[in-house]
Design a protein around this motif. Structure first.
Motif, PDB file in Angstrom:
ATOM      1  N   TRP A 197      36.681  36.803  49.788  1.00  0.00           N
ATOM      2  CA  TRP A 197      37.154  38.137  49.453  1.00  0.00           C
ATOM      3  C   TRP A 197      38.411  38.035  48.595  1.00  0.00           C
ATOM      4  O   TRP A 197      39.190  37.098  48.717  1.00  0.00           O
ATOM      5  N   GLN A 198      38.590  38.996  47.731  1.00  0.00           N
ATOM      6  CA  GLN A 198      39.785  39.040  46.893  1.00  0.00           C
ATOM      7  C   GLN A 198      41.031  39.155  47.757  1.00  0.00           C
ATOM      8  O   GLN A 198      41.065  39.918  48.730  1.00  0.00           O
ATOM      9  N   GLU A 199      42.064  38.387  47.417  1.00  0.00           N
ATOM     10  CA  GLU A 199      43.304  38.396  48.191  1.00  0.00           C
ATOM     11  C   GLU A 199      44.412  39.103  47.431  1.00  0.00           C
ATOM     12  O   GLU A 199      44.355  39.267  46.206  1.00  0.00           O
ATOM     13  N   ASN A 200      45.443  39.516  48.168  1.00  0.00           N
ATOM     14  CA  ASN A 200      46.531  40.294  47.599  1.00  0.00           C
ATOM     15  C   ASN A 200      47.870  39.610  47.812  1.00  0.00           C
ATOM     16  O   ASN A 200      48.013  38.726  48.666  1.00  0.00           O
ATOM     17  N   TYR A 254      29.145  20.131  51.507  1.00  0.00           N
ATOM     18  CA  TYR A 254      30.075  20.534  50.464  1.00  0.00           C
ATOM     19  C   TYR A 254      29.685  21.888  49.883  1.00  0.00           C
ATOM     20  O   TYR A 254      28.508  22.268  49.876  1.00  0.00           O
ATOM     21  N   ALA A 255      30.703  22.581  49.365  1.00  0.00           N
ATOM     22  CA  ALA A 255      30.470  23.877  48.721  1.00  0.00           C
ATOM     23  C   ALA A 255      31.476  24.083  47.596  1.00  0.00           C
ATOM     24  O   ALA A 255      32.611  23.601  47.658  1.00  0.00           O
ATOM     25  N   TRP A 256      31.036  24.798  46.573  1.00  0.00           N
ATOM     26  CA  TRP A 256      31.960  25.326  45.573  1.00  0.00           C
ATOM     27  C   TRP A 256      32.541  26.614  46.144  1.00  0.00           C
ATOM     28  O   TRP A 256      31.809  27.572  46.396  1.00  0.00           O
ATOM     29  N   VAL A 257      33.834  26.624  46.368  1.00  0.00           N
ATOM     30  CA  VAL A 257      34.504  27.764  46.994  1.00  0.00           C
ATOM     31  C   VAL A 257      35.382  28.448  45.953  1.00  0.00           C
ATOM     32  O   VAL A 257      36.238  27.805  45.334  1.00  0.00           O
ATOM     33  N   THR A 258      35.174  29.763  45.760  1.00  0.00           N
ATOM     34  CA  THR A 258      35.915  30.514  44.753  1.00  0.00           C
ATOM     35  C   THR A 258      36.991  31.363  45.410  1.00  0.00           C
ATOM     36  O   THR A 258      36.703  32.221  46.259  1.00  0.00           O
ATOM     37  N   PHE A 259      38.255  31.107  45.024  1.00  0.00           N
ATOM     38  CA  PHE A 259      39.412  31.868  45.484  1.00  0.00           C
ATOM     39  C   PHE A 259      39.802  32.858  44.392  1.00  0.00           C
ATOM     40  O   PHE A 259      39.751  32.532  43.199  1.00  0.00           O
ATOM     41  N   SER A 260      40.221  34.057  44.787  1.00  0.00           N
ATOM     42  CA  SER A 260      40.664  35.050  43.798  1.00  0.00           C
ATOM     43  C   SER A 260      41.877  35.802  44.338  1.00  0.00           C
ATOM     44  O   SER A 260      41.942  36.140  45.518  1.00  0.00           O
ATOM     45  N   LEU A 261      42.827  36.051  43.448  1.00  0.00           N
ATOM     46  CA  LEU A 261      44.073  36.734  43.791  1.00  0.00           C
ATOM     47  C   LEU A 261      44.256  37.919  42.860  1.00  0.00           C
ATOM     48  O   LEU A 261      44.311  37.756  41.637  1.00  0.00           O
ATOM     49  N   SER A 262      44.358  39.120  43.434  1.00  0.00           N
ATOM     50  CA  SER A 262      44.601  40.319  42.630  1.00  0.00           C
ATOM     51  C   SER A 262      45.997  40.238  42.021  1.00  0.00           C
ATOM     52  O   SER A 262      46.992  40.056  42.737  1.00  0.00           O
ATOM     53  N   PHE A 263      46.065  40.387  40.694  1.00  0.00           N
ATOM     54  CA  PHE A 263      47.359  40.238  40.020  1.00  0.00           C
ATOM     55  C   PHE A 263      47.268  40.863  38.638  1.00  0.00           C
ATOM     56  O   PHE A 263      46.448  40.446  37.813  1.00  0.00           O
ATOM     57  N   GLU A 264      48.108  41.872  38.394  1.00  0.00           N
ATOM     58  CA  GLU A 264      48.153  42.464  37.054  1.00  0.00           C
ATOM     59  C   GLU A 264      49.559  42.988  36.757  1.00  0.00           C
ATOM     60  O   GLU A 264      50.260  43.429  37.671  1.00  0.00           O
ATOM     61  N   PRO A 265      49.944  42.884  35.481  1.00  0.00           N
ATOM     62  CA  PRO A 265      49.226  42.252  34.376  1.00  0.00           C
ATOM     63  C   PRO A 265      49.274  40.740  34.498  1.00  0.00           C
ATOM     64  O   PRO A 265      50.012  40.213  35.337  1.00  0.00           O
ATOM     65  N   PRO A 266      48.516  39.999  33.676  1.00  0.00           N
ATOM     66  CA  PRO A 266      48.560  38.538  33.750  1.00  0.00           C
ATOM     67  C   PRO A 266      49.926  38.017  33.343  1.00  0.00           C
ATOM     68  O   PRO A 266      50.693  38.683  32.643  1.00  0.00           O
ATOM     69  N   LEU A 267      50.226  36.807  33.780  1.00  0.00           N
ATOM     70  CA  LEU A 267      51.508  36.186  33.475  1.00  0.00           C
ATOM     71  C   LEU A 267      51.650  35.979  31.965  1.00  0.00           C
ATOM     72  O   LEU A 267      50.709  35.538  31.299  1.00  0.00           O
ATOM     73  N   THR A 268      52.814  36.287  31.443  1.00  0.00           N
ATOM     74  CA  THR A 268      53.090  36.025  30.036  1.00  0.00           C
ATOM     75  C   THR A 268      53.717  34.661  29.826  1.00  0.00           C
ATOM     76  O   THR A 268      53.794  34.165  28.707  1.00  0.00           O
ATOM     77  N   HIS A 269      54.198  34.057  30.901  1.00  0.00           N
ATOM     78  CA  HIS A 269      54.712  32.687  30.848  1.00  0.00           C
ATOM     79  C   HIS A 269      54.448  32.036  32.199  1.00  0.00           C
ATOM     80  O   HIS A 269      54.392  32.698  33.226  1.00  0.00           O
TER      81      HIS A 269
END
Length: 432
Positions: free
Chosen positions: A286-289, A322-337
């Motif tokens: 699940w998407q994380e915050n 084994y598994a391919w595990v996808t992590f997601s983090l809610s973040f906006e706007p994207p980092l500029t640096h």
């Protein structure tokens, strides 16, 4: 299709890349080595090094004792090999010591890893290797930092498999440490943790120069924010003090996030779906915050480590899949640096291509996929602004003085005129 997992190119596995620990030219003939925990081949997975009696302990043993360490790793595929390994003595900054192998090793200069087992009833085929060392054939005779090097046939750049750090301690000096409730740096009392250290010095060392001693402090298992090479701030005939304003100041951070992957047959609270493929599982989380604006909540964790574990009726060493595990983090706007990274033992504590997260403009999230074995994992998210700098976690995770951490303290002593750093004391201290 069965060969898909271990025949993919290195770029897909994302296991190799930049790091803050580049091997320097002064490493005496080992220029092709990186003196850090690293895997050098895409097929090497789930490298774990720990004391024989403690699967979550630090890789440290006492000199001239019966204590041993266990190294385990998987090689994807169904072909078995017998691998070799050697040990390299290092100084406190993880450069190779200017010593001949006969000066720090008893016995042979290399030995074999001949204990292996094939995976059983798994989608992903692999061979599980284990080594318990030191052995009667090769053991350290000096205290200090050591690099364990595993390779095929002869030690060369093209034959490297992995490197792992460990410690041999000769506890001659007593270390006392505490974490005061208020930091000496104003304004950081609620967000940072300060480490104050006192060393009791015996009379026969009382006239040694203060720069003969150096201190390393490791927070949990992180290598990016390690304090290394710290000299005493105050010296007395019988004591050394390490009391600084900023040098021993750590972000309090937050408790580690947790992921239960012990079974691919059911979905834990972090998992949105599990897909059974031909050669491996796919696990979407699940998407994380961000947690930086949330109050601190005390929770049990394993301080960023990984614990390889399957169902109670399985042997995780050879039946863990084994598994391919996808992590997601809610973040906006994207980092500029800077770059977003996922931190913890699940990426071998490294800030590199494997740990770096990519921005998904459609979902407005940072994402990364990791190839993980069944088990229990801790992790956090952090921002690395410049290469080689520590990842800052407070902007994502928050930072609290109350956070539970374990600090690993290592005291080194180099006798004037000596060619190596002795590891003369170690201490584990909990922040609370």
């Amino acid at each position: 299709m069965r060969n898909l997992v271990y025949s993919l190119p290195i770029a897909v596995f994302l296991l190799l890349g930049g790091t803050a620990y580049q091997c320097a030219a002064q490493n005496y003939g080992y220029e092709f080595l990186e003196f850090a925990n690293k895997t050098y081949r895409e097929e090497i997975q789930t490298v774990v090094l720990h004391p024989t009696e403690d699967s979550l302990g630090r890789p440290a043993i006492l000199i001239n004792s019966n204590e041993t360490l266990v190294l385990s790793f998987d090689v994807l595929g169904d072909l078995s090999n017998i691998y070799n390994y050697t040990l390299i003595h290092c100084d406190h900054r993880w450069q190779a010591s200017n010593l001949h192998t006969s000066e720090y090793l008893v016995g042979y200069t290399e030995d074999q890893i001949n204990n292996f087992r094939f995976s059983l009833n798994t989608l992903t085929p692999y061979v599980h290797h284990e080594l318990v060392f030191p052995t009667d054939y090769m053991k350290p005779k000096l205290s200090g930092n050591y690099l364990l090097v595993v390779y095929k046939d002869q030690l060369s750049e093209e034959n490297l498999l992995l490197t792992q750090r460990f410690y041999v301690v000769d506890p001659k000096l007593s270390i006392q440490a505490n974490i005061p409730q208020r930091t000496r740096k104003s304004g950081m009392e609620r967000s940072h943790q300060q480490i104050d250290v006192v060393i009791d010095v015996p009379s026969y060392l009382g006239n040694m120069p203060s720069d003969a001693f150096s201190l390393t402090i490791i927070q949990d298992g992180r290598t990016d924010n390690t304090v290394n090479g710290l000299r005493p701030s105050h010296t007395y005939p019988d004591k050394l003090l390490f009391e600084y304003d900023t040098e021993t100041l750590f972000e309090g951070g937050n408790q580690w996030r947790q992921l239960d992957l012990k079974s691919f047959k059911y979905q834990s609270d972090k998992i949105s779906r599990i897909i059974t493929g031909t050669d491996y599982y796919t696990v979407d989380l699940w998407q994380e915050n961000r947690r930086n604006r949330q109050p601190y909540v005390s929770d049990f964790d394993i301080q960023g480590r990984k614990f390889i574990k399957a169902r109670s009726d399985q042997d995780p060493a050879i039946e863990g899949d084994y598994a391919w595990v996808t992590f997601s983090l809610s973040f906006e706007p994207p980092l500029t640096h800077g770059e977003m990274h996922i931190l913890g033992a699940l990426t071998d504590w490294r800030l590199d291509k494997k740990s770096r997260m990519k921005y998904n403009f459609q979902s407005k999230t940072y994402e990364v996929s990791l190839f993980l074995k069944q088990g229990y994992y801790n992790y956090q998210f952090g921002i690395c602004e410049t290469p080689g700098a520590p990842a800052e976690t407070s902007l994502i995770e928050g930072s609290h003085w109350e956070t539970n951490h374990t600090y690993f303290l290592l005291l080194y002593f180099r006798k004037p005129g000596s060619a190596y750093d002795q590891l003369t004391g170690s201490l584990l201290i909990d922040s609370h």
